[in-house]
Write a protein that holds these residues in place. Structure first.
Motif, mmCIF file in Angstrom:
data_model
loop_
_atom_site.group_PDB
_atom_site.id
_atom_site.type_symbol
_atom_site.label_atom_id
_atom_site.label_comp_id
_atom_site.label_asym_id
_atom_site.label_seq_id
_atom_site.Cartn_x
_atom_site.Cartn_y
_atom_site.Cartn_z
ATOM 1 N N LEU A 291 0.823 -1.203 0.000
ATOM 2 C CA LEU A 291 0.000 0.000 0.000
ATOM 3 C C LEU A 291 0.859 1.256 0.000
ATOM 4 C CD1 LEU A 291 -2.587 -1.162 2.713
ATOM 5 C CD2 LEU A 291 -2.985 -1.035 0.237
ATOM 6 N N GLY A 292 2.051 1.161 -0.577
ATOM 7 C CA GLY A 292 2.959 2.300 -0.609
ATOM 8 C C GLY A 292 2.430 3.449 -1.453
ATOM 9 N N GLY A 293 3.040 4.611 -1.269
ATOM 10 C CA GLY A 293 2.565 5.815 -1.941
ATOM 11 C C GLY A 293 2.567 5.723 -3.450
ATOM 12 N N ALA A 294 3.635 5.178 -4.045
ATOM 13 C CA ALA A 294 3.713 5.057 -5.500
ATOM 14 C C ALA A 294 2.675 4.061 -6.018
ATOM 15 C CB ALA A 294 5.115 4.624 -5.914
ATOM 16 N N ARG A 295 2.471 2.989 -5.272
ATOM 17 C CA ARG A 295 1.502 1.967 -5.683
ATOM 18 C C ARG A 295 0.078 2.533 -5.674
ATOM 19 N NH1 ARG A 295 2.713 -3.356 -6.053
ATOM 20 N NH2 ARG A 295 4.563 -3.196 -4.727
ATOM 21 N N LEU A 296 -0.266 3.257 -4.603
ATOM 22 C CA LEU A 296 -1.602 3.852 -4.515
ATOM 23 C C LEU A 296 -1.783 4.962 -5.545
ATOM 24 C CD1 LEU A 296 -2.091 4.077 -0.629
ATOM 25 C CD2 LEU A 296 -3.085 2.399 -2.203
ATOM 26 N N LEU A 297 -0.712 5.697 -5.789
ATOM 27 C CA LEU A 297 -0.765 6.787 -6.768
ATOM 28 C C LEU A 297 -1.091 6.248 -8.160
ATOM 29 C CD1 LEU A 297 -0.208 9.871 -6.518
ATOM 30 C CD2 LEU A 297 2.090 9.403 -7.370
ATOM 31 N N GLU A 298 -0.436 5.157 -8.533
ATOM 32 C CA GLU A 298 -0.678 4.561 -9.844
ATOM 33 C C GLU A 298 -2.062 3.923 -9.916
ATOM 34 O OE1 GLU A 298 1.133 0.712 -11.822
ATOM 35 O OE2 GLU A 298 2.556 2.361 -12.048
ATOM 36 N N MET A 299 -2.514 3.382 -8.791
ATOM 37 C CA MET A 299 -3.801 2.705 -8.757
ATOM 38 C C MET A 299 -4.976 3.684 -8.847
ATOM 39 S SD MET A 299 -5.184 0.107 -5.795
ATOM 40 C CE MET A 299 -3.682 -0.864 -5.928
ATOM 41 N N PHE A 300 -4.877 4.815 -8.127
ATOM 42 C CA PHE A 300 -6.013 5.733 -8.034
ATOM 43 C C PHE A 300 -5.885 6.987 -8.903
ATOM 44 C CE2 PHE A 300 -6.459 3.155 -4.229
ATOM 45 C CZ PHE A 300 -7.835 2.908 -4.220
ATOM 46 N N ARG A 301 -4.699 7.302 -9.363
ATOM 47 C CA ARG A 301 -4.465 8.431 -10.258
ATOM 48 C C ARG A 301 -5.265 9.675 -9.841
ATOM 49 N NH1 ARG A 301 -1.365 6.695 -14.281
ATOM 50 N NH2 ARG A 301 -1.302 4.457 -14.742
ATOM 51 N N PRO A 302 -4.896 10.289 -8.731
ATOM 52 C CA PRO A 302 -5.668 11.411 -8.192
ATOM 53 C C PRO A 302 -5.593 12.681 -9.035
ATOM 54 C CG PRO A 302 -3.614 11.155 -7.001
ATOM 55 C CD PRO A 302 -3.718 9.973 -7.905
ATOM 56 N N ARG B 126 0.136 20.255 -6.668
ATOM 57 C CA ARG B 126 1.546 19.851 -6.531
ATOM 58 C C ARG B 126 2.456 21.076 -6.653
ATOM 59 N NH1 ARG B 126 4.915 18.408 -10.539
ATOM 60 N NH2 ARG B 126 5.504 16.453 -9.522
ATOM 61 N N GLU B 127 2.047 22.044 -7.469
ATOM 62 C CA GLU B 127 2.833 23.257 -7.631
ATOM 63 C C GLU B 127 2.884 24.061 -6.323
ATOM 64 O OE1 GLU B 127 1.572 21.594 -11.323
ATOM 65 O OE2 GLU B 127 0.296 22.348 -9.695
ATOM 66 N N ASP B 128 1.744 24.106 -5.625
ATOM 67 C CA ASP B 128 1.692 24.828 -4.354
ATOM 68 C C ASP B 128 2.493 24.113 -3.275
ATOM 69 O OD1 ASP B 128 0.107 26.841 -5.375
ATOM 70 O OD2 ASP B 128 -1.784 25.904 -4.762
ATOM 71 N N ARG B 129 2.466 22.784 -3.294
ATOM 72 C CA ARG B 129 3.196 22.029 -2.274
ATOM 73 C C ARG B 129 4.698 22.269 -2.377
ATOM 74 N NH1 ARG B 129 -0.766 18.206 -3.617
ATOM 75 N NH2 ARG B 129 0.597 16.941 -4.947
ATOM 76 N N LEU B 130 5.176 22.442 -3.592
ATOM 77 C CA LEU B 130 6.613 22.616 -3.809
ATOM 78 C C LEU B 130 7.180 23.872 -3.163
ATOM 79 C CD1 LEU B 130 6.927 21.457 -7.529
ATOM 80 C CD2 LEU B 130 8.014 20.387 -5.547
ATOM 81 N N GLY C 245 9.927 23.879 4.221
ATOM 82 C CA GLY C 245 10.174 22.594 4.855
ATOM 83 C C GLY C 245 9.770 21.396 4.018
ATOM 84 N N PHE C 246 9.045 21.642 2.915
ATOM 85 C CA PHE C 246 8.571 20.524 2.102
ATOM 86 C C PHE C 246 9.706 19.942 1.267
ATOM 87 C CE2 PHE C 246 6.548 18.423 -1.495
ATOM 88 C CZ PHE C 246 5.582 17.668 -0.851
ATOM 89 N N GLU C 247 9.736 18.604 1.171
ATOM 90 C CA GLU C 247 10.775 17.906 0.409
ATOM 91 C C GLU C 247 10.244 17.587 -0.981
ATOM 92 O OE1 GLU C 247 14.156 14.538 1.341
ATOM 93 O OE2 GLU C 247 12.215 14.391 2.331
ATOM 94 N N ALA C 248 10.845 18.182 -1.994
ATOM 95 C CA ALA C 248 10.328 18.134 -3.356
ATOM 96 C C ALA C 248 10.125 16.722 -3.893
ATOM 97 C CB ALA C 248 11.245 18.916 -4.287
ATOM 98 N N LEU C 249 10.985 15.789 -3.507
ATOM 99 C CA LEU C 249 10.881 14.445 -4.071
ATOM 100 C C LEU C 249 9.599 13.723 -3.640
ATOM 101 C CD1 LEU C 249 11.720 12.060 -1.782
ATOM 102 C CD2 LEU C 249 13.957 13.073 -2.127
ATOM 103 N N ASP D 217 4.394 14.190 -5.098
ATOM 104 C CA ASP D 217 3.248 13.406 -5.542
ATOM 105 C C ASP D 217 2.810 12.369 -4.499
ATOM 106 O OD1 ASP D 217 2.957 14.630 -8.134
ATOM 107 O OD2 ASP D 217 4.780 13.566 -8.728
ATOM 108 N N THR D 218 3.758 11.613 -3.978
ATOM 109 C CA THR D 218 3.412 10.518 -3.061
ATOM 110 C C THR D 218 2.930 10.996 -1.698
ATOM 111 O OG1 THR D 218 5.739 10.337 -2.388
ATOM 112 C CG2 THR D 218 4.982 8.897 -4.175
ATOM 113 N N ILE D 219 3.239 12.240 -1.320
ATOM 114 C CA ILE D 219 2.852 12.744 0.002
ATOM 115 C C ILE D 219 1.342 12.763 0.184
ATOM 116 C CG2 ILE D 219 2.728 15.189 -0.626
ATOM 117 C CD1 ILE D 219 4.294 13.789 2.623
#
Length: 309
Positions: free
Chosen positions: A159-170, A254-258, A262-266, A269-271
């Motif tokens: 249930l990792g972030g990349a796996r959920l990201l690909e599954m649900f494509r938010p 995602r643009e606002d999060r960057l 303190g936010f880590e750019a990498l 998406d997965t955050i």
């Protein structure tokens, strides 16, 4: 002994170089990471894409140079979720061994959980109360229930972030209906954890590195106005503070999060998926608060190597 430890995660590859002394003591000389996104375009189909292969190879090449510069006596490398689940991982492992003489050992989710526990317990002083340790990865999330006497329960979930990201494509930002869909899926998949929590009630959630480092960095910057110290081994996060972060991560683009201090750019998406996962775990476990642990798998490996040596 100077040891290099490489953690080949689904989102990032990490390297820790340290001098180990007697017992569990060690001096960290280098601790860095690089975004690889090994699971991109293939995490749920069990395949390392050509682009991901190229990115991963380049990072290992850089790590190999660091190992030579620091003159490491011993090097260990562990492949986690993306590598253990990829049908073409053998080709990647063979090429790395042939070109850089780095032997990658693919570890199970249970082994990963063990190392995470050994790492976390060096950064967070446990009591006789039960703690729920959570490590959010790109491919898998490890969950451990433990106290000062040891582990009571552990499991690894795909249930990792990349796996959920690909599954649900938010959407950007994620839609409320999508959050509900992810939460419903987590409820279904995390039933073993729900049963374990009935048997072993917990009081605190301990977040191992990764997304929790980013939560802590954002909160700290809000409080102090400057970056969090790398010397801190742990950081306490209240439920109210996390709720603010959760709202921010699930309502911004995602643009606002960057541009959040303190936010880590990498993790841009997965955050989002990590935040939804954390929110669900908090509700399920009914903990009083969160403790972020700077230490995780690499430090756990190092502690076990120190003991064995």
């Amino acid at each position: 002994m100077r040891t290099g430890i490489i953690d080949l995660g689904t989102n990032t590859f990490n390297i820790l170089i340290a001098d180990t002394n007697d017992g569990r003591e060690f001096e960290v000389l280098l601790n860095t990471k690089s975004a690889v996104m090994l699971g991109q375009e293939g995490i749920n189909s069990g395949y390392i894409s050509d682009k991901a292969f190229t990115r991963a190879y380049a990072v290992i090449r850089d790590f190999s140079q660091l190992i030579q510069e620091f003159r490491c006596h011993k090097v260990v490398a562990y492949g986690t979720s993306a590598i253990r689940g990829a049908s073409n991982s053998d080709a990647f492992i063979s090429k790395i061994a042939r070109d850089f003489n780095i032997q990658i050992e693919t570890i199970s989710g249970e082994q990963e959980a063990d190392f995470i526990y050994y790492g976390v317990r060096q950064a967070v002083p446990f009591t006789d109360e039960n703690y729920l340790i959570l490590d959010i990865g790109g491919g898998s999330n490890e969950l451990i229930i433990a106290n000062n006497e040891g582990m009571l329960w552990k499991d690894s979930f795909k249930l990792g972030g990349a796996r959920l990201l690909e599954m649900f494509r938010p959407e950007n930002p994620i839609a409320p209906a999508r959050i509900e869909a992810v939460t419903t899926y987590l409820h279904q998949e995390l039933k073993p954890l729900a049963k374990a929590l009935e048997k072993y009630p917990v009081t605190q959630l301990v977040g191992s590195s990764g997304a929790f480092d980013t939560y802590a960095a954002m909160i700290y910057h809000r409080q102090k106005g400057y970056p969090i110290s790398k010397a801190l081994l742990n950081f306490h996060i209240s439920l109210e503070q996390f709720d603010e972060i959760y709202h921010l991560m699930t309502t911004t683009t995602r643009e606002d999060r960057l541009i959040i201090p303190g936010f880590e750019a990498l993790r841009v998406d997965t955050i989002v998926m990590a935040s939804i996962f954390t929110k669900y775990i908090l509700g399920l476990s009914k903990v009083k608060g969160i403790i972020q642990s700077t230490y995780s798998l690499k430090e756990g490996v190092l502690s076990q190597l120190s003991i064995s040596n």
